[in-house]
Motif scaffolding. Sequence first.
Motif: not given
Lengths: 172, 488
Positions: B9, B16, B20, B23, B105, B108-109, B112, B119, B135, B138
């Motif tokens: 994966i 991910v 991070v 961020l 952001e 970042v969004l 993610f 996934l 995930l 949102i």
Amino acid sequence: MEALFFYLFGGLAVITALVTITRRDAVTSAFWLIACFLNVAALFAMLSAQFIAVMQILIYAGAIMVFFLFVTMFLGEPRRVRLNRGRAIPLISTVTVLLLAYLLMRITNTQHRGFPSISDSYGSVAMVSRKLLVDYVFLFEVTGLLLLVAVIGAVYVARKPRTGVGEGEGHV
Amino acid sequence: MSWTELSYIAPILWLVAGGVVVLLLEAFVPRRDSDHLSIVSAVFLVLAGLSANTGLVRTSQSLFHGVLRADAFGSFFALIFVIIGLLTVSLGAVYLRRQSTPMPEFYVLVLFATAGMMLLASSTDLVSVFLSLELMSIGVYVLAAIERNSSRSQEAGFKYLILGAFASAFLLYGIALIYGTTGTTQFEVLGARMGGNAALAGNLVFWAGWGLIIVGVGFKVAMVPFHQWTPDVYAGAPAPVAGYMAAGVKAAAFAVLVRLIWTGMPLLMDKAAPLLMGFAIVTMTFGNIVALAQSNLKRMLAYSAIAHAGYLLVGVLAISGHADDAATRGILFYLAAYALMNIGAFGAVTFVSRRRGERSELAGFAGLARRHPWVSFFLAVCMFSLAGVPPTAGFWGKFYVFGAVIQQGMVGLAVIALLNSAVAAYYYLRVVVYLYMREPGEDAYIGDDVQASAAIGVAAILLLWIGLFPSSVLELARLGAAALARTF
């Protein structure tokens, strides 16, 4: 001995539930509801459902009630919040009583045969943690990531829009 | 969780990690603009894309106690999502530069949410489906509302959040019912239990579970009658976000739908086919007819997104469960092409928009070809591809999907889909007419951004390239479909 505790916690649960719905003040109601949840948790614990008992306290008595209280307080003037006693109440109570009667009838009429027996360890802390931290450990981690994204999103949406670039607003 | 499992994966882990890093960079090394963050995000997306290749080797490996599966199917989607992510980051950088407030952001969004999409495409457990869907969702809810001083963007995000939460509740309830009746959430075990269980076939609660799951997924792909959010959200969200939603969310949701259908073959298809057929016909017809009346490019694309969900559902209906399934291959190809043409089309809106307010009225595009011949050409390619005109990727997508439908003997359905495509050609080609054959009005749009035109150009050139040489993408899609056949 077990019967004694059952009637003790069961009775307290019913009484506190009754007190909850008869209070006029929303905050008082909420506190009585916490007491009710604690008694229900004790009933779960007596059924050897440790995990559900703990969750009952953590999630219902803890998180959800805090949320209720927050909302009540955000709405302002909690003392003046009068619970609605409109015309729908007789209808709602009739439906509720009928539902309860139906449930009681079904429960007393059920022949108790062939319930699958569950092992003693079912719902125990050890078993739940094995599921959570061995079988589903990857999804446990994904949940952490999901919460991180939710926090970033919530902070971004809830915070005041940053005004100008040059105005030296602090970062979150 | 062993290192070997984690290496499968790697694309998700890169994304991910990228999220991070961006961020933390934003928090500890704040800068006035956020261009450097777009470069960092792009680097991590490229790393994810490079590591996604490993899965295309003919392996099919169950991971983390059956929660995920690393196979060519998941890797195919991982590559699509990386391309979507790169184009979105690049168009997003253009959009963010115009805003008076920094909003790092965004990156970042996007990172993610893209991880969530990957996934979702590899999930082989209903719990994992739910978590990765959330995930992704949102992240996208917040992305839709990312423009804090625009009430339309706020409304779009809020609407999508509320309705999306409803859809998630339906999905979760469906999962609970299926778990309650079968005792498992893992696709493969579920498939095995459905195969040898006659009692299950007559169990109403079990089918209610499937129905609720289809409602939950149908919401994400904008299937009629769960589509009401689509026009407002696409029109209200900033154009790069709308393109990301149209391309990425739809592809991810169809990935999980296809995997689920394969799991439940042949019982699920027998039961659900009439229902899905109704949904497919209503979805494409409704989307196309309402799109005819739109005068705003973004709203038109929103209704076109509904129509395309209908075409893809037609493809889903043709899934046969054979080793070399033409329908699955066609759907994968279609989704790859669809992602590119939508990002390109929404990219054109980003190109002509200004600091104050987005500009997407069709009338404003009149005569754009005189000022911006290249961007107009790229947008025209996207429109031709959406309409399914050769030699673009969109043509082959429709060709493979509808071809598989005819192979399965559903000629009537294929005819309805083709008639719909003919109707759709009208409103797509109208955009081309505006670009090339109308006199520019007084408020004709002008764009100036090289990066935006480059991003649209990449999408359009890829569409043409895939249209002229479809075999390479088709081979990847074939591997993806074959991976499903080997599992179930």
